[in-house]
Write an enzyme that holds these catalytic residues in place. Structure first.
Site, mmCIF file in Angstrom:
data_model
loop_
_atom_site.group_PDB
_atom_site.id
_atom_site.type_symbol
_atom_site.label_atom_id
_atom_site.label_comp_id
_atom_site.label_asym_id
_atom_site.label_seq_id
_atom_site.Cartn_x
_atom_site.Cartn_y
_atom_site.Cartn_z
ATOM 1 N N ASP A 254 13.675 -3.248 -5.655
ATOM 2 C CA ASP A 254 14.054 -4.240 -4.636
ATOM 3 C C ASP A 254 14.658 -5.437 -5.373
ATOM 4 O O ASP A 254 14.036 -6.497 -5.480
ATOM 5 C CB ASP A 254 12.825 -4.643 -3.822
ATOM 6 N N GLY B 236 0.809 -1.221 0.000
ATOM 7 C CA GLY B 236 0.000 0.000 0.000
ATOM 8 C C GLY B 236 0.836 1.262 0.000
ATOM 9 O O GLY B 236 2.017 1.241 -0.340
ATOM 10 N N HIS C 125 4.264 1.982 -8.021
ATOM 11 C CA HIS C 125 3.289 0.884 -7.916
ATOM 12 C C HIS C 125 2.337 0.903 -9.126
ATOM 13 O O HIS C 125 1.963 -0.145 -9.649
ATOM 14 C CB HIS C 125 2.438 1.027 -6.653
ATOM 15 N N SER D 146 9.864 5.553 -3.468
ATOM 16 C CA SER D 146 9.668 4.610 -2.371
ATOM 17 C C SER D 146 8.706 5.240 -1.375
ATOM 18 O O SER D 146 8.733 6.469 -1.171
ATOM 19 C CB SER D 146 11.012 4.341 -1.684
ATOM 20 N N SER D 147 7.905 4.401 -0.741
ATOM 21 C CA SER D 147 6.977 4.924 0.268
ATOM 22 C C SER D 147 7.738 5.583 1.405
ATOM 23 O O SER D 147 7.213 6.444 2.097
ATOM 24 C CB SER D 147 6.121 3.790 0.830
HETATM 25 O O1 PAF Z 1 7.876 -5.041 -1.949
HETATM 26 C C1 PAF Z 1 6.920 -5.047 -1.144
HETATM 27 O O2 PAF Z 1 6.113 -4.122 -1.102
HETATM 28 C C2 PAF Z 1 6.756 -6.225 -0.202
HETATM 29 O O3 PAF Z 1 7.981 -6.728 0.214
HETATM 30 C C3 PAF Z 1 5.874 -7.348 -0.791
HETATM 31 C C4 PAF Z 1 6.512 -7.963 -2.031
HETATM 32 C C5 PAF Z 1 4.508 -6.802 -1.130
HETATM 33 C C6 PAF Z 1 5.712 -8.476 0.242
HETATM 34 O O4 PAF Z 1 5.121 -8.012 1.407
#
Ligand code: PAF
Length: 284
Positions: A152, A31, A37, A187-188
């Site tokens: 990541d 979220g 995203h 990034s959040s």
């Molecule tokens: O990258 C993320 O936001 C988290 O590590 C994920 C892949 C949703 C798992 O909780």
């Protein structure tokens, strides 16, 4: 978009879609959605008929001293953004739904080799938590494809390995890192940066680019390149966890003059209490 918070309803809805022959894609998130995203969601829309996004702030991947409680939760705004992207299902389970027997009693999944390096050294248990929850989400949704960010990089490598090792019939797609106008990887956690630190933060990407350019220009003095990069970042006030040049496939560290063709330069460095991650890939 349908928002569902229980596994049984999600499964029922997806079974109906699968029976109609639809191809399903999953975008797992925690979220607080930003443009990065949304790029994952747009890529997902290109590769399947039904797009499922999950939002779950997974306690298993946070260490005891980390920001689980303060992790930004912005469900209403997230729902609006996903609605605008024509997402089909948003899955928002709570902790009891995901870990009905408790977190400590839950079966876990891990790849020790890829997890006990880089971020894994600084965040013990983190990748076991990531692997376990991603494995679980993949089993719940049973998509043909799942989409993750390349920011990541280690997480993506571990998930690809898990899916391959455990023979899960799922394509894992990585999407290039979305960046702010000055190069900072979205990034959040960027919102935690003070104004002064936000101005300094793009130095991470600049340092990665300089290192990449030196390799492209022919340098194979990987250890010196990393030391120089760390000194640059430290001099600017970063607390550097690592700055490494590694093999893209197995994340092994490259010694000077190594002849690898697919290289990734990875770093994690903090400004104040905000830990920033970034990487650049090179194909020689
Ligand atoms: O990258 C993320 O936001 C988290 O590590 C994920 C892949 C949703 C798992 O909780």
């Amino acid at each position: 978009m349908q928002t569902l918070n229980q596994v049984k309803y999600l499964r029922a809805a997806l079974n109906a879609d699968k029976n109609r022959g639809s191809k399903i894609v999953l975008v797992p998130t925690m979220g607080n959605l930003h443009e990065g995203h949304l790029q994952l969601v747009r890529r997902a829309r290109e590769v399947a008929d039904i797009v499922v996004v999950s939002i779950f702030v997974n306690p298993m991947q946070f260490g005891a001293t980390e920001d689980l409680d303060s992790y930004p939760r912005t469900l209403t705004e997230d729902q609006d953004k996903l609605d605008a992207e024509n997402v089909d299902y948003l899955f928002i389970p709570n902790v009891e739904e995901m870990y009905p027997n408790g977190i400590d009693n839950h079966t876990t999944v891990a790849n020790a080799n890829l997890s006990n390096m880089l971020c894994g050294i600084h965040r013990p248990g983190h990748f076991q938590g990531v692997c376990t929850v991603v494995n679980k989400l993949l089993n719940l949704v049973q998509p043909s494809v799942a989409v993750f960010g390349e920011k990541d990089f280690q997480q993506l490598a571990i998930i690809k390995r898990m899916v391959s090792d455990l023979c899960m019939p799922i394509d894992i797609i990585g999407v290039p890192t979305a960046r702010a106008h000055d190069g900072l990887a979205l990034s959040s956690r960027n919102q935690y940066l003070s104004n002064i630190d936000r101005v300094k933060a793009p130095l991470i990407y600049e340092t990665l680019q300089k290192t990449r350019d030196a390799i492209i220009a022919g340098s194979r003095q990987y250890e010196t390149l990393c030391e120089t990069a760390k000194i640059n970042l430290k001099d600017a006030g970063f607390d550097v966890d690592y700055f490494d040049i590694r093999d893209q496939n197995n994340l092994s560290l490259l010694n000077n003059n190594a002849d690898n063709k697919k290289i990734v330069i990875l770093t994690a460095a903090s400004l104040g209490s905000t830990r920033l991650l970034d990487n650049i890939r090179i194909e020689i």
